[in-house]
Design a protein around this motif. Sequence first.
Motif, mmCIF file in Angstrom:
data_model
loop_
_atom_site.group_PDB
_atom_site.id
_atom_site.type_symbol
_atom_site.label_atom_id
_atom_site.label_comp_id
_atom_site.label_asym_id
_atom_site.label_seq_id
_atom_site.Cartn_x
_atom_site.Cartn_y
_atom_site.Cartn_z
ATOM 1 N N HIS A 1 0.717 -1.122 -0.065
ATOM 2 C CA HIS A 1 -0.153 -0.114 0.021
ATOM 3 C C HIS A 1 0.851 1.119 0.041
ATOM 4 C CE1 HIS A 1 -3.673 -2.464 0.631
ATOM 5 N NE2 HIS A 1 -2.991 -2.919 1.543
ATOM 6 N N GLY B 1 3.087 4.695 1.353
ATOM 7 C CA GLY B 1 3.030 5.605 2.289
ATOM 8 C C GLY B 1 4.390 5.844 2.892
ATOM 9 N N ASP B 2 4.298 6.992 3.881
ATOM 10 C CA ASP B 2 5.419 7.137 4.680
ATOM 11 C C ASP B 2 5.493 6.458 5.766
ATOM 12 O OD1 ASP B 2 3.598 8.397 6.077
ATOM 13 O OD2 ASP B 2 4.668 10.371 6.418
ATOM 14 N N ASP C 1 2.875 6.749 8.831
ATOM 15 C CA ASP C 1 1.594 6.539 8.406
ATOM 16 C C ASP C 1 1.266 4.951 8.342
ATOM 17 O OD1 ASP C 1 0.568 8.922 8.505
ATOM 18 O OD2 ASP C 1 1.156 9.117 5.987
ATOM 19 N N ILE C 2 2.407 4.060 7.861
ATOM 20 C CA ILE C 2 2.206 2.847 7.659
ATOM 21 C C ILE C 2 2.295 2.144 9.045
ATOM 22 C CG2 ILE C 2 3.695 0.621 6.912
ATOM 23 C CD1 ILE C 2 5.109 2.625 4.870
#
Length: 129
Positions: free
Chosen positions: A35, A37-38, A41-42
């Motif tokens: 997915h 993301g940074d 966020d992950i």
Amino acid sequence: MPANKEACLRFDGISLQPCEAPDWYAAIMHDADEHGGDIPDIYRRNGVLLHHRFGETLDSVYVYDAGQHGHLIEYWDLEKCLATILIDNVAAYLEFRAKYLHAWAWLIAEVERIADADYELTKEGRKRA
């Protein structure tokens, strides 16, 4: 991304030892691959929350609360994560804080203070020229 598997370490309350990524962490890395993301966020979408960050520009240490899995600590230089440290019990985490984290936080703050002072000196030198 977090450190490669060679830089995955476990702190057992006494020392840092190389380890294989546990299943919960491997699942987070799979989520990251799938997915994107940074990193914060992950981790957040997988229930791993940032607890402390030490350092802004040079080396940085991120301390995450991984819930039932304990704590996850990442040590970054300017370009990459040098180590991902897994600590799965409270006593070991407190020992880690005493042995490593406080010293790293102080060292990082001191290096950044010196870098900031050096920058200010060079900036002053440019103004005078």
